[in-house]
Structure formats: C-alpha cells, structure tokens
Design a protein around this motif. Structure first.
Motif, short mmCIF file in Angstrom:
data_model
loop_
_atom_site.label_atom_id
_atom_site.label_comp_id
_atom_site.label_asym_id
_atom_site.label_seq_id
_atom_site.Cartn_x
_atom_site.Cartn_y
_atom_site.Cartn_z
N ILE A 30 0.97 7.71 2.58
CA ILE A 30 2.21 7.09 3.05
C ILE A 30 1.86 6.17 4.23
CG2 ILE A 30 4.54 7.43 3.90
CD1 ILE A 30 4.18 8.73 1.20
N SER A 31 1.95 4.86 4.01
CA SER A 31 1.73 3.91 5.10
C SER A 31 3.10 3.53 5.66
CB SER A 31 0.99 2.68 4.58
OG SER A 31 0.62 1.83 5.63
N LEU A 32 3.30 3.83 6.93
CA LEU A 32 4.63 3.74 7.53
C LEU A 32 4.88 2.39 8.20
CD1 LEU A 32 4.73 7.31 8.96
CD2 LEU A 32 6.64 6.30 7.77
N GLU A 33 5.95 1.76 7.80
CA GLU A 33 6.39 0.52 8.44
C GLU A 33 7.61 0.79 9.31
OE1 GLU A 33 8.41 -3.80 7.33
OE2 GLU A 33 7.58 -2.55 5.72
N LYS B 137 19.15 7.74 11.59
CA LYS B 137 19.52 7.28 10.25
C LYS B 137 19.88 5.80 10.21
CE LYS B 137 24.42 8.64 10.58
NZ LYS B 137 25.49 9.47 9.98
N ASP B 138 20.27 5.23 11.35
CA ASP B 138 20.59 3.80 11.40
C ASP B 138 19.37 2.95 11.73
OD1 ASP B 138 20.40 4.77 13.98
OD2 ASP B 138 21.97 3.48 14.79
N LYS B 139 18.19 3.58 11.77
CA LYS B 139 16.93 2.87 12.06
C LYS B 139 15.92 3.24 10.98
CE LYS B 139 15.55 2.69 16.27
NZ LYS B 139 15.36 2.51 17.72
N PRO B 140 16.06 2.65 9.80
CA PRO B 140 15.20 3.05 8.68
C PRO B 140 13.73 2.71 8.92
CG PRO B 140 16.43 1.07 8.13
CD PRO B 140 16.99 1.57 9.43
N VAL B 141 12.88 3.49 8.29
CA VAL B 141 11.46 3.15 8.19
C VAL B 141 11.15 3.01 6.70
CG1 VAL B 141 10.78 4.28 10.33
CG2 VAL B 141 10.75 5.58 8.21
N TYR B 142 10.11 2.23 6.41
CA TYR B 142 9.75 1.97 5.02
C TYR B 142 8.44 2.66 4.69
CZ TYR B 142 13.49 -1.40 5.54
OH TYR B 142 14.70 -1.98 5.80
N LEU B 143 8.44 3.41 3.61
CA LEU B 143 7.27 4.16 3.18
C LEU B 143 6.56 3.39 2.08
CD1 LEU B 143 9.03 7.66 2.81
CD2 LEU B 143 8.30 6.50 4.91
N HIS B 144 5.43 2.80 2.41
CA HIS B 144 4.59 2.15 1.42
C HIS B 144 3.64 3.23 0.91
CE1 HIS B 144 5.57 -2.11 2.79
NE2 HIS B 144 6.10 -1.35 3.74
N PHE B 145 3.78 3.62 -0.34
CA PHE B 145 3.09 4.82 -0.80
C PHE B 145 2.20 4.59 -2.00
CE2 PHE B 145 6.94 4.73 -3.37
CZ PHE B 145 6.51 5.15 -4.62
N TYR B 146 1.24 5.49 -2.13
CA TYR B 146 0.45 5.61 -3.35
C TYR B 146 0.26 7.09 -3.64
CZ TYR B 146 -3.32 5.71 -6.71
OH TYR B 146 -4.06 5.97 -7.83
N ILE B 147 0.58 7.47 -4.89
CA ILE B 147 0.41 8.85 -5.33
C ILE B 147 -0.33 8.82 -6.66
CG2 ILE B 147 1.55 11.01 -5.96
CD1 ILE B 147 3.95 10.13 -4.27
N PRO B 148 -1.47 9.48 -6.78
CA PRO B 148 -2.21 9.46 -8.05
C PRO B 148 -1.46 10.21 -9.14
CG PRO B 148 -3.21 11.00 -6.51
CD PRO B 148 -2.15 10.28 -5.74
N ASP B 149 -1.77 9.87 -10.37
CA ASP B 149 -1.11 10.48 -11.52
C ASP B 149 -1.77 11.82 -11.84
OD1 ASP B 149 0.50 10.94 -13.67
OD2 ASP B 149 -0.45 9.46 -14.99
N THR B 150 -1.38 12.82 -11.07
CA THR B 150 -1.97 14.15 -11.21
C THR B 150 -0.98 15.17 -10.65
OG1 THR B 150 -3.96 15.48 -10.78
CG2 THR B 150 -3.13 14.12 -8.96
N ASP B 151 -1.31 16.43 -10.72
CA ASP B 151 -0.47 17.47 -10.14
C ASP B 151 -0.37 17.24 -8.63
OD1 ASP B 151 0.88 19.75 -9.41
OD2 ASP B 151 -0.70 21.14 -9.98
N MET B 152 0.84 17.07 -8.13
CA MET B 152 1.04 16.74 -6.72
C MET B 152 1.17 17.97 -5.83
SD MET B 152 3.72 13.53 -7.07
CE MET B 152 4.77 14.30 -8.32
N THR B 153 1.14 19.15 -6.42
CA THR B 153 1.47 20.38 -5.70
C THR B 153 0.63 20.58 -4.44
OG1 THR B 153 2.06 21.42 -7.81
CG2 THR B 153 1.78 22.88 -5.91
#
Length: 295
Positions: free
Chosen positions: A97-100, A47-63
């Motif tokens: 999710i592109s992880l940094e 928890k003291d070593k964060p990662v950054y989530l660079h994300f893209y989610i289309p505008d649709t049902d995410m289920t």
C-alpha cells in the motif's frame, strides 16, 4: 522506413505493457488481487481528509501476506513509489500500500510532522495524521481477509520523516519494522531540544516514550551519496543545520545521538543503521537495497 517505424512502435508498446503484464487485474477501485487506487475515508476523525491507497496485491491467498505501507516524498507521488517497489520486489508476495496524502488536504507539516500541533497549539492525538495508520491496517485486513498482526513501513525523504516520527510518538501500535530512508531532518529524541527538532515541549518527553522508541525495530537507511547541501528541497534552519548540512550527515547524527541517549538512560537500543553505498537521494535505489529487510 515504414517498417522501421512499425517495429519501433511495437517495441514501445511491449515495453509499456511489460510492467503490468503479471497483474491479474489493473485499475481496480476495490482492494483485491491486482493493482489500483482506493480512496480511504474510514477513520472517522479524519473522514473529510481522504488518503489514496495505491496498491498491489498478488493473485494468491491473501490470508498471511505481510502488509507493507510505503510513504513517498514531498511530491506525494505514491504511484511512482509503488512501481519502484514492484520493480525490485514483484516476486515477493505481500500486500503493498503506497499512501498518498493529497496536498489539498494535508500540508507539508501535516504530512511530515503528523499534524501534532496547529498554530503552536497541541492537537488531540485522534486528529494526528499518524493516527489513521492503525485503523487503515484493520480496514485492509477486513477487505482482504488478512489475519497478520503486524505491518511494516518504508518511507523515503518526506516519507521517512513521517515514519520516524510515527515510531517516536505513536505507542501501542501493531508496527513490526520501519525503514526511514534519507530523511531531510529529524526529531532527535533529546529532551533539551525544542520540538520539532527534539522532544522538548512535544508532550511526549518522558522515559516511557524513550523506552518505546528505542525498543522499536527502526531502520535508519542512508544513501552515502545524499550529500548535496544545496538541494532545493533541503531545509536549512539553524536547528536543522545543527544536525548536519546534508541528509547523509543528518542521518548519521540522528542515529548516533539516539544511540548515545539510549545508553545514558540504560535503555535497550533495537535500531539498525544501513548505509547504501553509491546511492544518493533516490527512492528506488534505497528500496532496492533495503526492502529485503521485510522478508
């Protein structure tokens, strides 16, 4: 002249806007339809070593959208990788999710070798960098209402090192398919070669591990023009050079040795090799030619 300058400015403006014109929202700080960056600290041991989530989610049902994790190279330029992915696959509906892994918190070895060892001493598995992927997957599902049971991984260069070692050392995961593209060097599943170049003294060199590894859906992707032995970012040690003098040769060696070892142990070999013709050490080119494996 003023008219020409005005026209040029308009063209530049439209070009800059074109990239995100289909996004319902941009610069989000919470996961949702659109794109943005989220700081993730939800895995308690790290928890003291964060990662950054660079994300893209289309505008649709995410289920039921597939979840794809992307792992960048040593520059940790996760947003560039996200944009590269969208350039080829924006029309494919998926949670990207592109992880940094920030260099401030994760050294090169803590990224590409997963923090399995520190000062030559083994680290508890819960503190491995690899170990945050499973709870991260659960976090994404909770935030989006996604109910899929598997995720996919694409890594290029240093990211490919993370990916192939994740597949090697993390068992009982929810991984579906993993693409390791143009890694600089490898942990070959050879128990006679010392870690990190092989499995000897890694703590995970029994046949159970090999069974898991070779049964995984790992795709070794190699650009056939990634052949520069003098690349400034390419590691040259006796152990690395034993795999080959450039990335393409090392990838061929990793795959062929893994296939040989699987046959020697009478184990199912479920891997796939993709040779991308005309592409060198180029993450966007490798994405374009291999990302369809997830759809």
């Amino acid at each position: 002249m003023k008219i020409h300058i005005h026209f040029l400015v308009c063209i530049l403006f439209l070009t800059a806007c074109e990239w995100t014109s289909n996004d319902p929202n941009t610069n989000l700080s919470e996961l949702g339809p659109g794109s943005g960056i989220v700081e993730y600290t939800g895995y308690e041991p790290l928890k003291d070593k964060p990662v950054y989530l660079h994300f893209y989610i289309p505008d649709t049902d995410m289920t039921n959208l597939p979840v794809i994790f992307i792992f960048p190279g040593t520059s940790r330029n996760a947003d560039d990788y996200l944009q590269g992915w969208l350039k080829s696959y924006r029309d494919k509906k998926a949670i990207i999710i592109s992880l940094e892994f920030p260099a401030k918190y994760y050294s090169t070895s803590e990224y590409i070798e997963g923090n399995m060892f520190r000062n030559n001493q083994p680290v508890a598995e819960e503190n491995w960098s690899y170990s945050l992927i499973e709870p991260l997957f659960l976090y994404i599902k909770q935030k989006t209402g996604n109910i899929t049971t598997k995720y996919n991984m694409f890594g290029h260069s240093a990211g490919a090192q993370f990916v192939h070692r994740f597949v090697t050392f993390k068992q009982n995961t929810n991984l579906n398919k993993a693409i390791a593209a143009n890694a600089g060097w490898y942990t070959v599943p050879d128990t006679s070669i010392a870690y990190p170049y092989g499995l000897k003294d890694s703590g995970y060199n029994d046949k159970v591990t090999l069974t898991h590894l070779f049964a995984s859906n790992l795709i070794v992707a190699l650009g056939d023009q990634d052949i520069d032995p003098n690349d400034s970012s390419l590691r040259h040690t006796p152990e690395a050079d034993a795999q080959g003098l450039y990335r393409y040769a090392r990838g061929e060696y990793y795959y062929s040795e893994s296939e040989r070892i699987s046959k020697e142990n009478n184990l199912v070999f479920n891997w796939k090799k993709i040779i991308v013709k005309g592409v060198g050490h180029d993450f966007a080119g490798m994405m374009e030619q291999t990302g369809s494996q997830f759809f």
